[in-house]
Each structure stands twice: as structure tokens, then as C-alpha cells.
Design a protein around this motif. Structure first.
Motif, mmCIF file in Angstrom:
data_model
loop_
_atom_site.group_PDB
_atom_site.id
_atom_site.type_symbol
_atom_site.label_atom_id
_atom_site.label_comp_id
_atom_site.label_asym_id
_atom_site.label_seq_id
_atom_site.Cartn_x
_atom_site.Cartn_y
_atom_site.Cartn_z
ATOM 1 N N CYS A 240 0.834 -1.215 0.000
ATOM 2 C CA CYS A 240 0.000 0.000 0.000
ATOM 3 C C CYS A 240 0.864 1.259 0.000
ATOM 4 C CB CYS A 240 -0.963 -0.001 1.178
ATOM 5 S SG CYS A 240 -0.185 -0.108 2.807
ATOM 6 N N ARG B 251 2.351 1.833 -3.426
ATOM 7 C CA ARG B 251 1.398 2.223 -4.467
ATOM 8 C C ARG B 251 0.810 3.613 -4.247
ATOM 9 N NH1 ARG B 251 0.242 -1.656 -8.093
ATOM 10 N NH2 ARG B 251 0.910 -3.749 -7.520
ATOM 11 N N ALA B 252 0.587 3.998 -3.007
ATOM 12 C CA ALA B 252 -0.017 5.302 -2.707
ATOM 13 C C ALA B 252 0.673 5.916 -1.489
ATOM 14 C CB ALA B 252 -1.516 5.154 -2.465
ATOM 15 N N ASP C 250 -9.915 7.651 -4.461
ATOM 16 C CA ASP C 250 -8.694 7.864 -5.245
ATOM 17 C C ASP C 250 -8.322 6.561 -5.964
ATOM 18 O OD1 ASP C 250 -5.862 7.814 -5.898
ATOM 19 O OD2 ASP C 250 -5.641 9.602 -4.661
ATOM 20 N N PRO C 251 -8.077 6.615 -7.272
ATOM 21 C CA PRO C 251 -7.718 5.401 -8.016
ATOM 22 C C PRO C 251 -6.480 4.681 -7.476
ATOM 23 C CG PRO C 251 -8.204 7.193 -9.536
ATOM 24 C CD PRO C 251 -8.193 7.780 -8.156
ATOM 25 N N LEU C 252 -5.500 5.417 -6.973
ATOM 26 C CA LEU C 252 -4.310 4.768 -6.408
ATOM 27 C C LEU C 252 -4.638 4.018 -5.124
ATOM 28 C CD1 LEU C 252 -1.504 7.432 -6.971
ATOM 29 C CD2 LEU C 252 -1.877 5.295 -8.215
ATOM 30 N N VAL C 253 -5.558 4.555 -4.341
ATOM 31 C CA VAL C 253 -5.980 3.893 -3.104
ATOM 32 C C VAL C 253 -6.757 2.624 -3.442
ATOM 33 C CG1 VAL C 253 -7.401 4.119 -1.037
ATOM 34 C CG2 VAL C 253 -5.951 6.016 -1.773
ATOM 35 N N ARG C 254 -7.616 2.718 -4.434
ATOM 36 C CA ARG C 254 -8.372 1.534 -4.869
ATOM 37 C C ARG C 254 -7.430 0.446 -5.390
ATOM 38 N NH1 ARG C 254 -13.433 1.170 -4.844
ATOM 39 N NH2 ARG C 254 -14.764 2.926 -4.381
ATOM 40 N N GLU C 255 -6.408 0.856 -6.125
ATOM 41 C CA GLU C 255 -5.427 -0.103 -6.623
ATOM 42 C C GLU C 255 -4.665 -0.738 -5.467
ATOM 43 O OE1 GLU C 255 -1.368 -0.236 -9.292
ATOM 44 O OE2 GLU C 255 -2.764 1.400 -9.625
ATOM 45 N N ALA C 256 -4.300 0.059 -4.479
ATOM 46 C CA ALA C 256 -3.603 -0.473 -3.305
ATOM 47 C C ALA C 256 -4.471 -1.506 -2.597
ATOM 48 C CB ALA C 256 -3.224 0.655 -2.357
#
Length: 62
Positions: free
Chosen positions: A16, A19-20, A43-49
Motif C-alpha cells: 500500500c 502504491r499510494a 482515489d484510483p491509487l488507493v483503490r489499486e492499493a
């Protein structure tokens, strides 16, 4: 949307934080949400994390 890390599930991969890094930190062997960043679940980066967390410890409360 609120983001959190379940410390009972996290095993410290730091995925995590990689990634963010503006939202997550790695503290005492665990991922944590930085103070003031709890409402960044959209946030897309948080969702990816959250999706890429190997222990599925990153939670997004919609």
C-alpha cells in the motif's frame, strides 16, 4: 469513502505504501493510513492499493 488498514490482517508487505505513499505509510511493520487521509477511498491509487494488497488488509468503506 473511508479507507483503513486492518492491522489484524496486515502482514507488512508495504504494498500500500509503495502504491499510494501520500495516503499510506509503513509504521512498526504494518501499513497505516496517514493522518488526514482517511477520506481518500475514491482515489484510483488507493483503490489499486486495496486490490493489490496481498493480505487484503486495505479496506474501503463505501
Amino acid at each position: 469513502m473511508k479507507v483503513s488498514v486492518d492491522r489484524n490482517v496486515c502482514y507488512g508487505s508495504a504494498e500500500c505504501a509503495h502504491r499510494a505513499p501520500s495516503v499510506f505509510a509503513f509504521v512498526e511493520g504494518y501499513g497505516v493510513v496517514r493522518s488526514g487521509q482517511e477520506d481518500t477511498g475514491a482515489d484510483p491509487l488507493v483503490r489499486e492499493a486495496a486490490e493489490k494488497c496481498p493480505s487484503q488488509a486495505v479496506l474501503i468503506d463505501e
